[in-house]
Scaffold this motif. Structure first.
Motif, PDB file in Angstrom:
ATOM      1  N   GLU A 237       0.752  -1.353   0.129  1.00  0.00           N
ATOM      2  CA  GLU A 237      -0.132   0.384   0.169  1.00  0.00           C
ATOM      3  C   GLU A 237       1.006   1.328  -0.006  1.00  0.00           C
ATOM      4  O   GLU A 237       1.596   1.845   1.109  1.00  0.00           O
ATOM      5  N   GLU A 238       0.844   2.447  -0.364  1.00  0.00           N
ATOM      6  CA  GLU A 238       1.752   3.618  -1.252  1.00  0.00           C
ATOM      7  C   GLU A 238       1.193   4.292  -0.614  1.00  0.00           C
ATOM      8  O   GLU A 238      -0.487   5.048  -0.849  1.00  0.00           O
ATOM      9  N   ARG A 239       1.295   5.860   0.140  1.00  0.00           N
ATOM     10  CA  ARG A 239       0.967   6.574  -0.153  1.00  0.00           C
ATOM     11  C   ARG A 239       2.422   8.241  -0.437  1.00  0.00           C
ATOM     12  O   ARG A 239       3.300   7.746   0.318  1.00  0.00           O
ATOM     13  N   ASP A 240       1.970   9.091  -0.958  1.00  0.00           N
ATOM     14  CA  ASP A 240       2.666  10.209  -0.684  1.00  0.00           C
ATOM     15  C   ASP A 240       2.305  11.361   0.642  1.00  0.00           C
ATOM     16  O   ASP A 240       0.696  11.266   0.924  1.00  0.00           O
ATOM     17  N   VAL A 241       3.708  11.700   0.353  1.00  0.00           N
ATOM     18  CA  VAL A 241       4.360  12.945   1.766  1.00  0.00           C
ATOM     19  C   VAL A 241       4.719  13.633   1.659  1.00  0.00           C
ATOM     20  O   VAL A 241       5.300  14.071   0.944  1.00  0.00           O
ATOM     21  N   GLU A 242       4.284  15.284   1.830  1.00  0.00           N
ATOM     22  CA  GLU A 242       4.437  16.560   0.972  1.00  0.00           C
ATOM     23  C   GLU A 242       5.656  16.696   1.661  1.00  0.00           C
ATOM     24  O   GLU A 242       5.711  16.141   2.539  1.00  0.00           O
ATOM     25  N   ALA A 243       7.280  17.275   1.277  1.00  0.00           N
ATOM     26  CA  ALA A 243       8.439  16.794   1.718  1.00  0.00           C
ATOM     27  C   ALA A 243       9.135  18.470   1.212  1.00  0.00           C
ATOM     28  O   ALA A 243       9.197  17.791  -0.192  1.00  0.00           O
ATOM     29  N   ASP A 244       9.835  18.966   1.341  1.00  0.00           N
ATOM     30  CA  ASP A 244      11.010  19.445   0.999  1.00  0.00           C
ATOM     31  C   ASP A 244      12.096  19.057   1.671  1.00  0.00           C
ATOM     32  O   ASP A 244      12.686  19.114   1.038  1.00  0.00           O
ATOM     33  N   HIS A 245      11.892  17.994   2.612  1.00  0.00           N
ATOM     34  CA  HIS A 245      14.016  17.161   3.178  1.00  0.00           C
ATOM     35  C   HIS A 245      13.329  16.202   3.413  1.00  0.00           C
ATOM     36  O   HIS A 245      11.785  15.797   3.979  1.00  0.00           O
ATOM     37  N   LEU A 246      14.293  15.679   3.249  1.00  0.00           N
ATOM     38  CA  LEU A 246      14.390  14.252   4.100  1.00  0.00           C
ATOM     39  C   LEU A 246      15.337  13.294   4.702  1.00  0.00           C
ATOM     40  O   LEU A 246      16.281  13.985   4.238  1.00  0.00           O
ATOM     41  N   LEU A 247      15.117  13.152   5.880  1.00  0.00           N
ATOM     42  CA  LEU A 247      16.581  12.605   6.692  1.00  0.00           C
ATOM     43  C   LEU A 247      16.206  11.651   6.962  1.00  0.00           C
ATOM     44  O   LEU A 247      15.620  11.218   7.744  1.00  0.00           O
ATOM     45  N   ALA A 248      17.301  10.640   6.373  1.00  0.00           N
ATOM     46  CA  ALA A 248      17.093   8.990   6.619  1.00  0.00           C
ATOM     47  C   ALA A 248      17.956   8.744   7.641  1.00  0.00           C
ATOM     48  O   ALA A 248      19.612   8.986   7.897  1.00  0.00           O
ATOM     49  N   PHE A 249      17.760   8.676   9.220  1.00  0.00           N
ATOM     50  CA  PHE A 249      18.589   8.328  10.215  1.00  0.00           C
ATOM     51  C   PHE A 249      18.328   6.153  10.134  1.00  0.00           C
ATOM     52  O   PHE A 249      17.999   6.208  11.099  1.00  0.00           O
ATOM     53  N   PHE A 250      19.150   5.748   9.506  1.00  0.00           N
ATOM     54  CA  PHE A 250      19.334   4.431   9.716  1.00  0.00           C
ATOM     55  C   PHE A 250      20.583   3.694  10.274  1.00  0.00           C
ATOM     56  O   PHE A 250      21.142   2.840   9.611  1.00  0.00           O
ATOM     57  N   GLY A 251      21.236   5.181  10.727  1.00  0.00           N
ATOM     58  CA  GLY A 251      22.731   4.048  11.634  1.00  0.00           C
ATOM     59  C   GLY A 251      23.970   4.450  10.457  1.00  0.00           C
ATOM     60  O   GLY A 251      23.700   5.014   9.409  1.00  0.00           O
ATOM     61  N   LEU A 252      25.028   4.030  10.922  1.00  0.00           N
ATOM     62  CA  LEU A 252      26.390   4.391  10.113  1.00  0.00           C
ATOM     63  C   LEU A 252      26.955   2.962  10.381  1.00  0.00           C
ATOM     64  O   LEU A 252      27.078   1.589  11.221  1.00  0.00           O
ATOM     65  N   SER A 253      27.764   2.668   9.315  1.00  0.00           N
ATOM     66  CA  SER A 253      27.615   1.963   8.551  1.00  0.00           C
ATOM     67  C   SER A 253      29.656   1.910   8.313  1.00  0.00           C
ATOM     68  O   SER A 253      30.309   3.152   8.102  1.00  0.00           O
ATOM     69  N   MET A 254      30.007   1.177   9.414  1.00  0.00           N
ATOM     70  CA  MET A 254      31.533   1.370  10.241  1.00  0.00           C
ATOM     71  C   MET A 254      32.281   0.449  10.260  1.00  0.00           C
ATOM     72  O   MET A 254      32.764  -0.100   9.891  1.00  0.00           O
ATOM     73  N   GLU A 255      33.716   1.086   9.218  1.00  0.00           N
ATOM     74  CA  GLU A 255      34.282   0.245   8.047  1.00  0.00           C
ATOM     75  C   GLU A 255      36.348   0.889   8.511  1.00  0.00           C
ATOM     76  O   GLU A 255      36.021   2.277   8.556  1.00  0.00           O
ATOM     77  N   LEU A 256      37.041   0.270   8.901  1.00  0.00           N
ATOM     78  CA  LEU A 256      38.688   1.302   9.033  1.00  0.00           C
ATOM     79  C   LEU A 256      38.861   1.163   7.634  1.00  0.00           C
ATOM     80  O   LEU A 256      39.696   2.403   7.438  1.00  0.00           O
ATOM     81  N   GLY A 257      38.493   0.447   6.405  1.00  0.00           N
ATOM     82  CA  GLY A 257      38.893   0.913   5.078  1.00  0.00           C
ATOM     83  C   GLY A 257      40.594   0.238   4.898  1.00  0.00           C
ATOM     84  O   GLY A 257      40.486  -0.978   5.948  1.00  0.00           O
TER      85      GLY A 257
END
Length: 339
Positions: A237-257
């Motif tokens: 089921e879909e719905r559209d929400v009016e938005a100027d900004h999306l703040l996505a807080f799904f954590g951080l992926s950490m690696e020493l690289g």
């Protein structure tokens, strides 16, 4: 803009330990360049819990993560550190006793010593799998951290995530945004119970909207300016929400690289150091804060502060060879002029 800099100490990581290392090095007349993968200083304090109180900083019974970073930045300011943000260290060479670091932006930093203060490693946001995401990231319509709260005054903001960052910023931004919608796939949040209760109460008063159980499904706009965020349930089921900004807080992926390839002693993705100096198995490279490990190590910000002081004193002979270091307390010494 690409930089080519010579300095005394290159610090990798702009979290609390890295910032305090600037001060400790400065007190010993050593200049610093600070490199961090995030766009703003502060490390996890700024990215994950800017408004969360911290209770175990000496002389501060309670201080928010962002306020702690502000104070550390002011403390380091007299020593004029150079910050290279939004870039990762990808190369390390040794030449004539110095270290030459290359970044993802093409910068070159030559230093007599290196301090790794990279927390659990160079980290970046976990990004939602949405079409045209990069275009909206480039315009600032999609973000993964808040550096200026005022950017969202009068805006329609969709916040996605179920942890402390999502809840904290929902409570903060509802005061200034035109509308705040919080998207989460289930009713239970992983945030502090008190904060989650405040958010539920705000939703009940109509101060913000909870879109549950929904997940991010798409972005709508012209590829730069965002107009709507499309949400979907697991049933489709879909719905559209009016938005100027999306703040996505799904954590951080950490690696020493690339740091993991530098030939340092490693133990479970952490760098082993000598407890008295914080020097790694590679002379001239030191590690402090969460990335460093040794017997009895405690993962506390205050322990990172102590390690910053020990590393700075151990580095002094490399920067000022043959010069005796007469240790003095800051109370009698003051903050030296730094040219």
């Amino acid at each position: 803009m690409t930089a080519h800099i010579e300095t005394d100490v290159a610090i990798i990581g702009a979290g609390p330990a890295g910032l305090f290392a600037v001060f400790e090095c400065g007190m010993l007349r050593m200049k610093c360049v600070v490199i961090d993968a995030l766009e703003a200083i502060g490390g996890q304090c700024s990215a994950l819990y800017p408004e969360k109180p911290i209770f175990d900083i000496p002389a501060h019974p309670r201080i928010a993560g962002a306020d702690l970073i502000d104070q550390l930045e002011k403390q380091a300011q007299p020593f004029s550190p150079i910050y290279l943000l939004g870039r990762r260290v990808e190369r390390l060479l040794e030449e004539d006793g110095d270290f030459i670091l290359g970044t993802s932006q093409g910068d070159s930093v030559r230093a007599k010593a290196v301090i790794l203060a990279a927390g659990a490693g160079a980290f970046g946001p976990n990004r939602p799998p949405l079409e045209e995401l990069e275009r909206y990231e480039a315009s600032g319509a999609v973000r993964y951290m808040v550096s200026r709260r005022e950017d969202f005054r009068g805006k329609r903001v969709v916040i996605a995530g179920g942890g402390d960052s999502a809840v904290d910023w929902a409570l903060s931004l509802k005061e200034i945004a035109a509308k705040v919608t919080v998207v989460h796939r289930r009713p239970k949040f992983r945030a502090a119970p008190e904060s989650a209760a405040q958010m539920d109460a705000a939703a009940a008063k109509g101060e913000l909207e909870l879109a549950i159980p929904y997940q991010l499904h798409g972005l709508k706009g012209d590829g730069s300016t965002l107009t709507h965020v499309t949400l979907a349930t697991l049933k489709g089921e879909e719905r559209d929400v009016e938005a100027d900004h999306l703040l996505a807080f799904f954590g951080l992926s950490m690696e020493l690289g690339p740091i993991a390839e530098w030939g340092l002693g490693m133990e479970r993705s952490h760098v082993t150091v000598a407890p008295a100096t914080c020097e790694t198995s590679r002379p001239g490279i030191f590690a402090i804060g969460d990335v460093a490990t040794y017997p009895g190590k405690l993962k506390l910000i205050l322990q990172g502060f102590s390690e910053a002081a020990m590393a700075a004193h151990a580095i002094h002979p490399r920067v000022h060879p043959g010069e005796a270091l007469h240790f003095e307390y800051s109370t009698s010494k003051g903050v030296p002029a730094h040219g």
